[in-house]
Design a protein around this motif. Structure first.
Motif, mmCIF file in Angstrom:
data_model
loop_
_atom_site.group_PDB
_atom_site.id
_atom_site.type_symbol
_atom_site.label_atom_id
_atom_site.label_comp_id
_atom_site.label_asym_id
_atom_site.label_seq_id
_atom_site.Cartn_x
_atom_site.Cartn_y
_atom_site.Cartn_z
ATOM 1 N N GLU A 177 35.631 84.345 104.523
ATOM 2 C CA GLU A 177 36.842 84.180 105.331
ATOM 3 C C GLU A 177 37.039 82.709 105.711
ATOM 4 N N LYS A 178 35.943 81.998 105.929
ATOM 5 C CA LYS A 178 36.025 80.606 106.361
ATOM 6 C C LYS A 178 36.347 79.645 105.210
ATOM 7 N N VAL A 179 35.808 79.903 104.025
ATOM 8 C CA VAL A 179 35.951 78.908 102.944
ATOM 9 C C VAL A 179 37.088 79.202 101.977
ATOM 10 N N THR A 180 37.608 80.423 101.966
ATOM 11 C CA THR A 180 38.637 80.773 100.984
ATOM 12 C C THR A 180 40.000 80.231 101.411
ATOM 13 N N PRO A 181 40.598 79.337 100.634
ATOM 14 C CA PRO A 181 41.920 78.804 100.982
ATOM 15 C C PRO A 181 42.987 79.897 100.974
ATOM 16 N N GLU A 182 43.978 79.732 101.782
ATOM 17 C CA GLU A 182 45.023 80.734 101.967
ATOM 18 C C GLU A 182 45.635 81.245 100.657
ATOM 19 N N PRO A 183 45.971 80.381 99.693
ATOM 20 C CA PRO A 183 46.612 80.883 98.468
ATOM 21 C C PRO A 183 45.752 81.857 97.663
ATOM 22 N N TYR A 184 44.437 81.860 97.915
ATOM 23 C CA TYR A 184 43.532 82.686 97.118
ATOM 24 C C TYR A 184 42.971 83.873 97.896
ATOM 25 N N ARG A 185 43.367 84.040 99.135
ATOM 26 C CA ARG A 185 42.753 85.074 99.974
ATOM 27 C C ARG A 185 43.073 86.490 99.507
ATOM 28 N N LYS A 186 44.266 86.701 98.987
ATOM 29 C CA LYS A 186 44.628 88.048 98.519
ATOM 30 C C LYS A 186 43.830 88.433 97.270
ATOM 31 N N GLY A 187 43.636 87.501 96.348
ATOM 32 C CA GLY A 187 42.958 87.832 95.089
ATOM 33 C C GLY A 187 41.463 87.623 95.099
ATOM 34 N N ALA A 188 40.924 86.948 96.121
ATOM 35 C CA ALA A 188 39.502 86.587 96.142
ATOM 36 C C ALA A 188 38.596 87.792 95.943
ATOM 37 N N HIS A 189 38.909 88.877 96.622
ATOM 38 C CA HIS A 189 38.108 90.100 96.537
ATOM 39 C C HIS A 189 37.959 90.552 95.081
ATOM 40 N N HIS A 190 39.067 90.609 94.362
ATOM 41 C CA HIS A 190 39.034 91.091 92.979
ATOM 42 C C HIS A 190 38.387 90.085 92.042
ATOM 43 N N TRP A 191 38.694 88.811 92.200
ATOM 44 C CA TRP A 191 38.115 87.800 91.310
ATOM 45 C C TRP A 191 36.599 87.814 91.391
ATOM 46 N N LEU A 192 36.059 87.908 92.592
ATOM 47 C CA LEU A 192 34.607 87.878 92.747
ATOM 48 C C LEU A 192 33.957 89.155 92.226
ATOM 49 N N ILE A 193 34.578 90.293 92.463
ATOM 50 C CA ILE A 193 34.036 91.561 91.935
ATOM 51 C C ILE A 193 34.001 91.528 90.407
ATOM 52 N N LEU A 194 35.099 91.155 89.794
ATOM 53 C CA LEU A 194 35.174 91.157 88.329
ATOM 54 C C LEU A 194 34.241 90.122 87.721
ATOM 55 N N HIS A 195 34.109 88.982 88.394
ATOM 56 C CA HIS A 195 33.187 87.963 87.894
ATOM 57 C C HIS A 195 31.746 88.486 87.963
ATOM 58 N N GLY A 196 31.419 89.188 89.038
ATOM 59 C CA GLY A 196 30.081 89.746 89.170
ATOM 60 C C GLY A 196 29.830 90.903 88.226
#
Length: 243
Positions: A177-196
């Motif tokens: 929550e602290k490091v994710t820039p606003e433009p990426y906050r909606k997609g961050a969850h999915h990007w990290l899951i798929l990358h993992g």
């Protein structure tokens, strides 16, 4: 003489600028990230995510394919009953308890929320079988809220890369929550899951294919198996001894 223990400090998380660079790369790879769970409306998403605990998305999708064809609302699920739900989900783990929760959460949605899936985390976690992670997935996917649900993939990627290290999911979520820039906050969850799920896998991360490898703090990076393959043994047999 008493000995003093050295303090162990948690690795520093990424700066917001560096995190932005990481998410920019992941966004280029997957411009429109989505959950891999199949659902038809917010209600069926709640059910699918609740069923996905200790189960794969593929396994849940197989189980819910026919279930959601006949029960895509709380009313229809209650009409199906606990035994009817159980018959559809027997192929996934903890199916008996999950069948109870699906029926119970359906009843609560009707009784306390007028048949509509609630749109706040506080209300969602009141539903049987729905914890913080499930609530965050539903808020993000169904209602477009910039939440981050820390599952095993996100926990691993966040710690391994140094993006947002933490000892537990709550610490990792707070860091993200602290490091994710606003433009990426909606997609961050999915990007990290798929990358993992597909690159930064648990046992042997595919570092040689990783687009963010140059940003990653993981020390024991996995080399490309093709460049590290051992040379084939000679089929000519042992050399003759010198005379």
């Amino acid at each position: 003489m008493a000995t003093t223990r050295k303090k162990t400090t948690r690795p520093r998380r990424f700066s917001k600028e560096k995190a932005g660079e990481l998410f920019e790369i992941l966004a280029q790879e997957r411009p429109d990230p989505k959950t891999e769970l199949d659902f038809v409306n917010p209600y069926t998403l709640v059910v699918a995510v609740a069923l996905s605990a200790q189960a794969t998305d593929v396994g849940v999708n197989k189980a819910t394919k026919k279930l959601f064809q006949i029960a895509d609302t709380p009313e229809k699920m209650l009409a199906l009953g606990e035994e009817g739900v159980a018959e559809h989900i027997k192929t996934i783990g903890l199916w008996r308890n999950k069948a109870k929760n699906v029926v119970a959460l359906s009843q609560m949605i009707l009784d306390e929320f007028d048949g509509e899936v609630p749109q706040t985390r506080e209300d969602l976690v009141k539903l049987p079988g729905v914890g913080r992670k499930t609530a965050n997935v539903v808020l993000n996917e169904a209602f477009g809220q910039p939440t981050i649900a820390v599952d095993t993939h996100i926990f691993r990627v966040s710690n391994r890369t140094g993006l947002a290290p933490g000892k537990n999911p709550d610490q990792v979520e707070e860091g993200l929550e602290k490091v994710t820039p606003e433009p990426y906050r909606k997609g961050a969850h999915h990007w990290l899951i798929l990358h993992g799920r597909y690159v930064c896998v648990a046992r042997k991360p595919k570092c040689w294919t990783c687009a963010i490898e140059h940003l990653c703090k993981f020390k024991d990076k996995t080399p490309d198996p093709e460049t590290t393959a051992k040379p084939a043994k000679s089929s000519l047999g042992p050399k003759a001894p010198k005379t």
